[in-house]
Design an enzyme around this catalytic site. Sequence first.
Site, PDB file in Angstrom:
ATOM      1  N   ALA A 164       0.838  -1.199   0.000  1.00 39.99           N
ATOM      2  CA  ALA A 164       0.000   0.000   0.000  1.00 39.99           C
ATOM      3  C   ALA A 164       0.870   1.245   0.000  1.00 39.99           C
ATOM      4  O   ALA A 164       2.045   1.205   0.359  1.00 39.99           O
ATOM      5  CB  ALA A 164      -0.909  -0.014   1.225  1.00 39.99           C
ATOM      6  N   GLY A 208      -0.569  -5.197   0.333  1.00 43.89           N
ATOM      7  CA  GLY A 208      -1.588  -5.021  -0.699  1.00 43.89           C
ATOM      8  C   GLY A 208      -1.161  -5.588  -2.033  1.00 43.89           C
ATOM      9  O   GLY A 208      -2.010  -6.007  -2.838  1.00 43.89           O
ATOM     10  N   GLU A 229      -1.972  -9.112  -1.871  1.00 38.62           N
ATOM     11  CA  GLU A 229      -3.437  -9.240  -1.890  1.00 38.62           C
ATOM     12  C   GLU A 229      -3.995  -9.072  -3.308  1.00 38.62           C
ATOM     13  O   GLU A 229      -5.011  -9.673  -3.653  1.00 38.62           O
ATOM     14  CB  GLU A 229      -4.057  -8.229  -0.917  1.00 38.62           C
ATOM     15  CG  GLU A 229      -3.821  -8.625   0.539  1.00 38.62           C
ATOM     16  CD  GLU A 229      -4.319  -7.595   1.531  1.00 38.62           C
ATOM     17  OE1 GLU A 229      -5.158  -7.941   2.366  1.00 38.62           O
ATOM     18  OE2 GLU A 229      -3.857  -6.439   1.457  1.00 38.62           O
ATOM     19  N   GLU A 259       2.091  -6.447   7.206  1.00 38.57           N
ATOM     20  CA  GLU A 259       1.333  -5.361   7.851  1.00 38.57           C
ATOM     21  C   GLU A 259       1.485  -5.352   9.365  1.00 38.57           C
ATOM     22  O   GLU A 259       1.383  -4.301  10.006  1.00 38.57           O
ATOM     23  CB  GLU A 259      -0.155  -5.473   7.489  1.00 38.57           C
ATOM     24  CG  GLU A 259      -0.489  -5.024   6.081  1.00 38.57           C
ATOM     25  CD  GLU A 259      -0.362  -6.142   5.056  1.00 38.57           C
ATOM     26  OE1 GLU A 259      -0.850  -5.953   3.938  1.00 38.57           O
ATOM     27  OE2 GLU A 259       0.232  -7.195   5.367  1.00 38.57           O
TER      28      GLU A 259
END
Length: 692
Positions: A66, A105, A108, A128
């Site tokens: 992210a 992310g 993901e 994370e």
Amino acid sequence: MTQINEVTTLTREGDIAVVTLNSPPVNALSANVREGLFEGFKAAIADDAAKAIVLICDGRTFIAGADITEFGQAPKGPGLHEVQAMIEDAPKPVVAAVHGTALGGGLEVALVCHYRVVVPSARMGLPEVNLGLLPGAGGTQRLPRVTGVEKALEMMTSGRHASAKEAHESGLADAIVEEGKLLEGAIAFAQKIVADNAPLTKIRERDDKVAGARGKPEIFEAFRKSIARKTRGFLAPEYNIQCIEAAVNLPFDEGMKVEAKLFRELVTGEQSAAQRHVFFAERQVAKIPDVPKDTPQIDVKSVGIIGAGTMGGGIAMNFVNAGIPVTIVEQAQERLDAGLAVVRKNYENSAKRGRFPMEEVDKRMAMFTGTTNLEDLADKDLIIEAIFENMDVKKDVFGKLDKIVKQGSILATNTSALDIDEIATATTRPEAVIGLHFFSPANVMKLLEIVRADKTSNEVIATSMSLAKKIGKVGVLVGVCPGFVGNRLLAQRQREANKLILEGAMPWDVDRVLFDFGLPMGPFAMSDLAGLDLGWNKETSKGETLRDLLCERDRRGQKTGAGFYDYDENRVPSPSKEVEGIIRQYAEERQIQQREISDEEILERCLLPMVNEGYKILEEGKAIRASDIDIVWIMGYGWPRYRGGPMWYGENSVGLEKVLERMQHYEEKHGADFKPAAMLEDLVAESKKKAG
């Protein structure tokens, strides 16, 4: 080629559409990247000539995570969940082509692709937890469905990256393709999927790797116990575990609701804010405003260490581990032999723990040269003095080095408190002198205080900062003052801890409060571990201090089975009635009135003077930034990351107005030790003025 937006292109290779991201430096999932992905896949899906889609990234990495600079900002463009739904629900196979790292992310996104191919050097992970968070885009629900519960638990609570080989073995990657030929390999894989009419494998619909853990809470309880010590005080590891439990026991959409709820709690909480602060502070610490980035550096190809004791040997190991040969000097051959024997034993222990093959021990030891002759350091690029703390002895050594060592070499001292400007006066080249303050054990601890003296050159500073990184340390530039930054703050805590036990708190009370706060050990347990007799002499002891009284009774710490605490045969501590009596008698003789002391007072008196001292350090210019002070205490003293460092804690957890108020309160009761820093007063006044 179709330019989707400034960071995304769409091309077609035969019947395979290729969506390419290029958003330097790490293709983070910014609003631009999300928009490019959304529109790129929309166009690829609409292209009837495309039978499958490959997602690949330009630059040195796949999507590395992210864009955490967007945290807390109003969302722009399509959200990540919208992008994922577009990819996962594509009516044609989607293959993620991964090089570099697919993290957070980024992974993901890869997990909503129907297949994943990787090059051998690729790494994948959900780190994370290191930001006090959990994966918030389905990672907690998809990873266990593809790797199994045990691996997902281990990866998500540690933040560890899996290698390509491990990812392939666990099912996280479907194929490994040749290094440097990722696009060709991914296209060939996609073509085979089309030719075989393979199914569109959605991880969300898989159940085979989680079904075996369903209805077995003991799996999760055993795992919690296995990581309890390492994760003490942190919320995020437990929240990650709860999400994986949801993946096992609930339908996918229900598990996603659990993930979303727990993610919101973490991202808006204090722990994650603190850990994100630390993340940025670690990167900021290398930036030195008055030392330009293009400052020339000294090429350090060989190092000399003076002193083969615990510190000298540990320091030397750092350089050898980084492939830099070391010459280590001791006064006597037997001390040199003993020091090198300890180094060998340390390496052998590491090999036994599987960190490297046993034959590596001899290879590393071959990079050590032992000598009793200071002249053997004449041609070394960096010399580090690591002898005991005595100014006259250190100046004598530096005076000798000045006559022996070639011009252009760095002359460093490992002193933890002495005036480096004074040490530099023993040389004719003060610009070459710097402090490299390693923390014990030097081969383990991450912190390196790099102490700039008045005349230290920019070249020496830049080289030292670069070397810190090369040997796996976090280098923090500080100025010359008693105790530098770390020990100067520590002195504040130690003073108050020692006063508190005379006023009525017991050592175990103080230790408990600080341990519960998150520190690895309280000051009295630490003293027992180090040994109360460090620097103490039986012949000259006058029984004037508590330490004198304890040492005279052979209560010298863990090694004698008694110190501030009593110890059993396994060195497990328990409060000591004898010590309580000694303390009470000592206080009575000095007419110190003892009283009940609250946990709140213990915490405030031990920690707030540290915050205050930090502002004095900043006033004096002995640290560049408040966040640098935080990094010193996190890396060198075990301050819990989830509390952000002492300066962050003071400003954000306590609030500077309250810090000032409490300092003024204690100054009134206990005197000048609590006098507020002028900078603290100014910051509070400025804040009140802004508030109107």
